[in-house]
Design a protein around this motif. Structure first.
Motif, PDB file in Angstrom:
ATOM      1  N   ASP A   1       0.842  -1.193   0.000  1.00  0.00           N
ATOM      2  CA  ASP A   1       0.000   0.000   0.000  1.00  0.00           C
ATOM      3  C   ASP A   1       0.880   1.247   0.000  1.00  0.00           C
ATOM      4  OD1 ASP A   1      -2.310   1.553   0.151  1.00  0.00           O
ATOM      5  OD2 ASP A   1      -2.313   1.538   2.344  1.00  0.00           O
ATOM      6  N   LEU A   2       0.346   2.341  -0.512  1.00  0.00           N
ATOM      7  CA  LEU A   2       1.069   3.616  -0.546  1.00  0.00           C
ATOM      8  C   LEU A   2       0.545   4.521   0.556  1.00  0.00           C
ATOM      9  CD1 LEU A   2       3.090   5.456  -2.228  1.00  0.00           C
ATOM     10  CD2 LEU A   2       1.029   6.396  -3.288  1.00  0.00           C
ATOM     11  N   LYS A   3       1.421   4.849   1.515  1.00  0.00           N
ATOM     12  CA  LYS A   3       1.018   5.723   2.610  1.00  0.00           C
ATOM     13  C   LYS A   3       1.893   6.968   2.710  1.00  0.00           C
ATOM     14  CE  LYS A   3      -1.101   2.081   5.375  1.00  0.00           C
ATOM     15  NZ  LYS A   3      -1.100   1.316   6.651  1.00  0.00           N
ATOM     16  N   ILE A   4       3.079   6.919   2.125  1.00  0.00           N
ATOM     17  CA  ILE A   4       3.982   8.067   2.077  1.00  0.00           C
ATOM     18  C   ILE A   4       4.098   8.493   0.624  1.00  0.00           C
ATOM     19  CG2 ILE A   4       6.335   8.881   2.535  1.00  0.00           C
ATOM     20  CD1 ILE A   4       6.500   6.747   4.730  1.00  0.00           C
ATOM     21  N   LEU A   5       4.048   9.793   0.366  1.00  0.00           N
ATOM     22  CA  LEU A   5       4.000  10.293  -1.010  1.00  0.00           C
ATOM     23  C   LEU A   5       5.308  10.928  -1.470  1.00  0.00           C
ATOM     24  CD1 LEU A   5       0.469  11.971  -0.838  1.00  0.00           C
ATOM     25  CD2 LEU A   5       1.050   9.714  -1.765  1.00  0.00           C
ATOM     26  N   ASP A   6       6.279  11.043  -0.586  1.00  0.00           N
ATOM     27  CA  ASP A   6       7.520  11.755  -0.875  1.00  0.00           C
ATOM     28  C   ASP A   6       8.646  10.757  -1.139  1.00  0.00           C
ATOM     29  OD1 ASP A   6       9.783  13.342  -0.947  1.00  0.00           O
ATOM     30  OD2 ASP A   6       9.149  14.606   0.720  1.00  0.00           O
ATOM     31  N   PRO A   7       9.103  10.609  -2.386  1.00  0.00           N
ATOM     32  CA  PRO A   7      10.148   9.632  -2.702  1.00  0.00           C
ATOM     33  C   PRO A   7      11.498   9.938  -2.072  1.00  0.00           C
ATOM     34  CG  PRO A   7       8.984  10.330  -4.679  1.00  0.00           C
ATOM     35  CD  PRO A   7       8.593  11.277  -3.593  1.00  0.00           C
ATOM     36  N   LEU A   8      11.706  11.162  -1.597  1.00  0.00           N
ATOM     37  CA  LEU A   8      12.970  11.482  -0.950  1.00  0.00           C
ATOM     38  C   LEU A   8      12.958  11.102   0.520  1.00  0.00           C
ATOM     39  CD1 LEU A   8      15.768  12.682  -1.369  1.00  0.00           C
ATOM     40  CD2 LEU A   8      14.837  14.934  -0.828  1.00  0.00           C
ATOM     41  N   VAL A   9      11.792  11.071   1.123  1.00  0.00           N
ATOM     42  CA  VAL A   9      11.679  10.767   2.546  1.00  0.00           C
ATOM     43  C   VAL A   9      11.657   9.258   2.779  1.00  0.00           C
ATOM     44  CG1 VAL A   9      10.113  10.902   4.535  1.00  0.00           C
ATOM     45  CG2 VAL A   9      10.611  12.944   3.182  1.00  0.00           C
ATOM     46  N   SER A  10      11.063   8.512   1.849  1.00  0.00           N
ATOM     47  CA  SER A  10      10.964   7.057   1.993  1.00  0.00           C
ATOM     48  C   SER A  10      11.759   6.364   0.896  1.00  0.00           C
ATOM     49  CB  SER A  10       9.505   6.611   1.912  1.00  0.00           C
ATOM     50  OG  SER A  10       9.409   5.207   1.886  1.00  0.00           O
ATOM     51  N   THR A  11      12.451   5.291   1.275  1.00  0.00           N
ATOM     52  CA  THR A  11      13.165   4.490   0.288  1.00  0.00           C
ATOM     53  C   THR A  11      12.375   3.249  -0.118  1.00  0.00           C
ATOM     54  OG1 THR A  11      14.335   3.291   2.041  1.00  0.00           O
ATOM     55  CG2 THR A  11      15.423   5.244   1.134  1.00  0.00           C
ATOM     56  N   GLN A  12      11.126   3.147   0.301  1.00  0.00           N
ATOM     57  CA  GLN A  12      10.319   1.994  -0.080  1.00  0.00           C
ATOM     58  C   GLN A  12      10.033   2.033  -1.581  1.00  0.00           C
ATOM     59  OE1 GLN A  12       6.883   2.150   2.490  1.00  0.00           O
ATOM     60  NE2 GLN A  12       7.968   1.195   4.198  1.00  0.00           N
TER      61      GLN A  12
ATOM     62  N   TRP B   1       4.446  -3.968   6.420  1.00  0.00           N
ATOM     63  CA  TRP B   1       5.596  -3.270   5.832  1.00  0.00           C
ATOM     64  C   TRP B   1       5.612  -1.791   6.182  1.00  0.00           C
ATOM     65  CZ3 TRP B   1      10.223  -4.030   4.444  1.00  0.00           C
ATOM     66  CH2 TRP B   1      10.888  -3.247   3.481  1.00  0.00           C
ATOM     67  N   GLN B   2       4.448  -1.159   6.196  1.00  0.00           N
ATOM     68  CA  GLN B   2       4.393   0.267   6.479  1.00  0.00           C
ATOM     69  C   GLN B   2       4.786   0.566   7.933  1.00  0.00           C
ATOM     70  OE1 GLN B   2       3.939   2.584   4.189  1.00  0.00           O
ATOM     71  NE2 GLN B   2       3.608   1.105   2.562  1.00  0.00           N
ATOM     72  N   SER B   3       4.526  -0.356   8.841  1.00  0.00           N
ATOM     73  CA  SER B   3       4.916  -0.169  10.237  1.00  0.00           C
ATOM     74  C   SER B   3       6.392  -0.466  10.450  1.00  0.00           C
ATOM     75  CB  SER B   3       4.085  -1.094  11.142  1.00  0.00           C
ATOM     76  OG  SER B   3       2.707  -0.812  11.027  1.00  0.00           O
ATOM     77  N   MET B   4       6.949  -1.292   9.597  1.00  0.00           N
ATOM     78  CA  MET B   4       8.331  -1.708   9.776  1.00  0.00           C
ATOM     79  C   MET B   4       9.305  -0.558   9.521  1.00  0.00           C
ATOM     80  SD  MET B   4      10.099  -5.126   8.281  1.00  0.00           S
ATOM     81  CE  MET B   4      11.880  -5.309   8.148  1.00  0.00           C
ATOM     82  N   GLY B   5       8.998   0.281   8.538  1.00  0.00           N
ATOM     83  CA  GLY B   5       9.882   1.402   8.225  1.00  0.00           C
ATOM     84  C   GLY B   5      10.146   2.304   9.416  1.00  0.00           C
TER      85      GLY B   5
END
Length: 517
Positions: free
Chosen positions: A29-40, A395-399
Motif C-alpha cells: 500500500d502507498l502511505k507516504i508520497l515523498d520519494p525522498l523521505v521514503s526508500t520503499q 511493511w508500512q509499520s516496519m519502516g
C-alpha cells in the motif's frame, strides 16, 4: 472487495468511451508520497508516475538526458551546465524552470545518502536563466551525473521550487504532489489502505527517442491507473484469474502454479535484485563485529532463496555485494561465507563472548517475497546458538521501527532482512547499506573510517580498473565489519492478464509504454 469494485465501476463511468484503465495490485500500500523521505519501492514507483528526472539511466546503464536537453562539463571537470528541454510544464500548467531544478537538487543532496556524498564537493548550484542552471564543484567528483540520474531508492526527481523547498526531513503533503511526469496523482481519490489513482497527463511531452530502461520517451498509453490494495495474496490472485484486476505485482511462490495453468494470465518478473541482511551496529549483540561475522557465517543463501522464492528458475546464489553480472561483481573473500556453517559460527560466537542477548528481528508479513525471511533467518541463526525473537508486522509499520535507535527490548531492533533492486546494487556509493559514515549512515548506523576512505577514493576516480580494484577492497572490508550480508539474487514474479502489453523491456514496474491490446 465488492464495495471496492463498485467504487471502481462508478469511477469508470466518468471516463470517455474507449479510455484505457488498468487495475493493479501492487506489492504494498502507498502511505507516504515523498520519494525522498521514503526508500520503499512503492514510493519510488509512485514517484516515477508523477515526476520526471533531469537525467536517467538507460538499459545499458548509461546516463542520458531526460528533462535536460543537454549538459556541458568544463575542461577542469568542476562546472556542470544543464539546459532544460523546451515546453516542460507542471501538472498545474506552470512552466518548469531552472529554479525548480536548483531547489530539487539542493533538497536531494541534503537528504539522500548518495546526494550527501556529493554535497561536500559542491561550491554552488544556481540558475543562469529560465532553462539553464549550473553546478560548480570545489574539487573534482567522479559521480556527478550518476548521482543526478540516481534510478532507485529515492531517485533524484525534479519538483516545483515551492515543493522542493520543503524541509527534506518532512514528507511533502498530498496537495504538494504536483509533477511534470506522464501521470497525475488524483489526491481526491487517494484512500490509504484501499486505492491510489493516477490519470494521464495531457501536458506531458515525451522525448522523441524510444524508451530504454528509465530513459527515453515516456509515452502514456493508459488513461487511468488504479492501484487496488488487496493484502491477502490468495484474494489478489483470485481477482486476477477472474479478470477483476489486470495485474498483481508480486505472487507468492506457492500460488505461481495456479497462474501457470491459466491461459489468460502471463507470469512476469517485475523486478530483480538481491536479498540482504542488515544488523544494528549501535546495540547489542551486533555492536560486536565478531558476532556480526558469526551471523554472516551462520546464514545461508541457498536455504534462504529456496525457502523464500521456491522455484530455482527465479533465483541464484550470488556471493558478491554488487549485482552478479554487473561490472563490479566479485566473489573476493566470500568463499566460506553465507553457507549456513552453524558449527563454525557457534565457535566464533563462543570466542566473541556472546551472552545470549536476543536478536530482535522485525519482518513484514504482508509482502509475499519478504514474509518468509524472518522465520528462515531465525532457524539458521538458532542452529548456531543465537537467541532470536521475531517481530512480525506490516511493511508500512516496519519502516518507522527501523529508524528507531532504541534498545531492541524497548521498541528498537537487532537485525532485518529485505531486498534491493538490481539498480541499487551496482556500486559502493549507490548501495545505501554501504554508508558507514558516522554522521549520515542509517538503519543500523555502521561507522568505519577505513570503509569510508575507500568509498571516497571511488568517487574521485572515473577509471574503470581503479573502480574495480576499490570495489574489491570495499567488499573485503565489508567481510570484516559486516555493514550488510548479501543473501543471493531473485526475481519478484507477478501475473498480468494476457491482453496487457508492455511495449518495451521495463527494468521495474513502469506504467508508460503499457497498454491494453
Amino acid at each position: 472487495m465488492k464495495t471496492l469494485l463498485a467504487a471502481t465501476l462508478l469511477s469508470l463511468a466518468c471516463l470517455p468511451a474507449g479510455a484505457q484503465t488498468l487495475k493493479v495490485v501492487m506489492h504494498s500500500d502507498l502511505k507516504i508520497l515523498d520519494p525522498l523521505v521514503s526508500t520503499q519501492y512503492i514510493v519510488r514507483n509512485h514517484g516515477y508516475l508523477v515526476w520526471d528526472q533531469l537525467l536517467a539511466v538507460d538499459a545499458k546503464g548509461q546516463v542520458r538526458p531526460q528533462m535536460a536537453e543537454r549538459w556541458d562539463v568544463s575542461a577542469d571537470g568542476l562546472t556542470y551546465t544543464f539546459r532544460l528541454r523546451d515546453g516542460l510544464e507542471w501538472h498545474d500548467g506552470a512552466p518548469v524552470t531552472a529554479e525548480d531544478c536548483v531547489a530539487s537538487v539542493r533538497r536531494f543532496i541534503r537528504r539522500d545518502p548518495t546526494g550527501l556524498r556529493l554535497a561536500p564537493a559542491v561550491a554552488s548550484i544556481d540558475a543562469v536563466d529560465a532553462r539553464t542552471f549550473r553546478l560548480v564543484l570545489k574539487e573534482p567528483y567522479g559521480m556527478v551525473l550518476e548521482t543526478l540520474a540516481k534510478p532507485s531508492l529515492s531517485p533524484m526527481l525534479i519538483m516545483p521550487r515551492r515543493v522542493a523547498e520543503t524541509d527534506p526531513a518532512e514528507p511533502i503533503k498530498p496537495e504538494q504532489v504536483i509533477g511534470s511526469g506522464p501521470f497525475i496523482f488524483k489526491r481526491d481519490e487517494w484512500k490509504p489502505g484501499e486505492r491510489v489513482v493516477y490519470v494521464k497527463n495531457p501536458r506531458y511531452r515525451p522525448r522523441a527517442e524510444p524508451p530504454s530502461g528509465l530513459a527515453g520517451g515516456k509515452v502514456a498509453m493508459l488513461d487511468r491507473i488504479e492501484w487496488i490494495n488487496i493484502t491477502d495474496p490468495q484474494t489478489a490472485v483470485s481477482a486476477l484469474v477472474r479478470g477483476e484486476v489486470d495485474m498483481v505485482e508480486t505472487v507468492p511462490a506457492d500460488l505461481l502454479p495456479l497462474l501457470e495453468k491459466d491461459k489468460n494470465v502471463v507470469l512476469k518478473p517485475f523486478t530483480s535484485g538481491q536479498y540482504f541482511a542488515r544488523m544494528n551496529h549501535a546495540q547489542p549483540p551486533f555492536d560486536n563485529p565478531k558476532i556480526r561475522q558469526a551471523a554472516m557465517i551462520a546464514l545461508s543463501q541457498e536455504q534462504t532463496l529456496k525457502g523464500a522464492v521456491g522455484d530455482a528458475k527465479f533465483y541464484r546464489a550470488c556471493r558478491s555485494m554488487y549485482a552478479c553480472g554487473s561490472p563490479l561483481a566479485t566473489d573476493v573473500g566470500m568463499k566460506d561465507l553465507v553457507r549456513g556453517d552453524a558449527k563454525r559460527a557457534a565457535a566464533l560466537l563462543k570466542e566473541a563472548g556472546y551472552d545470549g542477548t536476543p536478536v530482535v528481528m522485525p519482518y513484514p508479513t504482508d509482502i509475499a517475497p519478504l514474509a518468509p525471511l524472518g522465520p528462515l533467518a531465525k532457524q539458521q541463526l538458532e542452529r548456531a546458538g543465537f537467541k532470536v525473537q521475531l517481530a512480525p508486522m506490516d511493511w508500512q509499520s516496519m519502516g518507522p521501527r527501523l529508524r528507531r535507535k532504541d534498545r531492541p527490548a524497548e521498541g528498537g531492533w537487532s537485525m532485518f532482512m529485505s531486498f534491493y533492486d538490481t539498480r541499487d546494487a551496482l556500486d559502493p556509493i549507490g548501495r545505501t547499506v554501504l554508508n558507514t559514515n558516522c554522521r549520515t549512515s542509517f538503519l543500523g548506523w555502521p561507522c568505519d573510517d577505513k570503509f569510508e576512505g575507500l568509498r571516497d577514493a571511488f568517487t574521485r576516480t572515473t577509471d574503470p580498473e581503479a573502480r574495480r580494484d576499490l570495489a574489491r577492497q570495499i567488499q573485503e572490508r565489508n567481510n570484516e565489519i559486516v555493514a550488510f550480508v548479501p543473501m543471493g539474487e531473485a526475481s519478484f514474479v507477478g501475473g498480468v492478464r494476457r491482453n496487457v502489453e508492455q511495449t518495451f523491456e521495463a527494468p521495474i514496474t513502469l506504467f508508460w509504454g503499457l497498454r491494453r491490446k
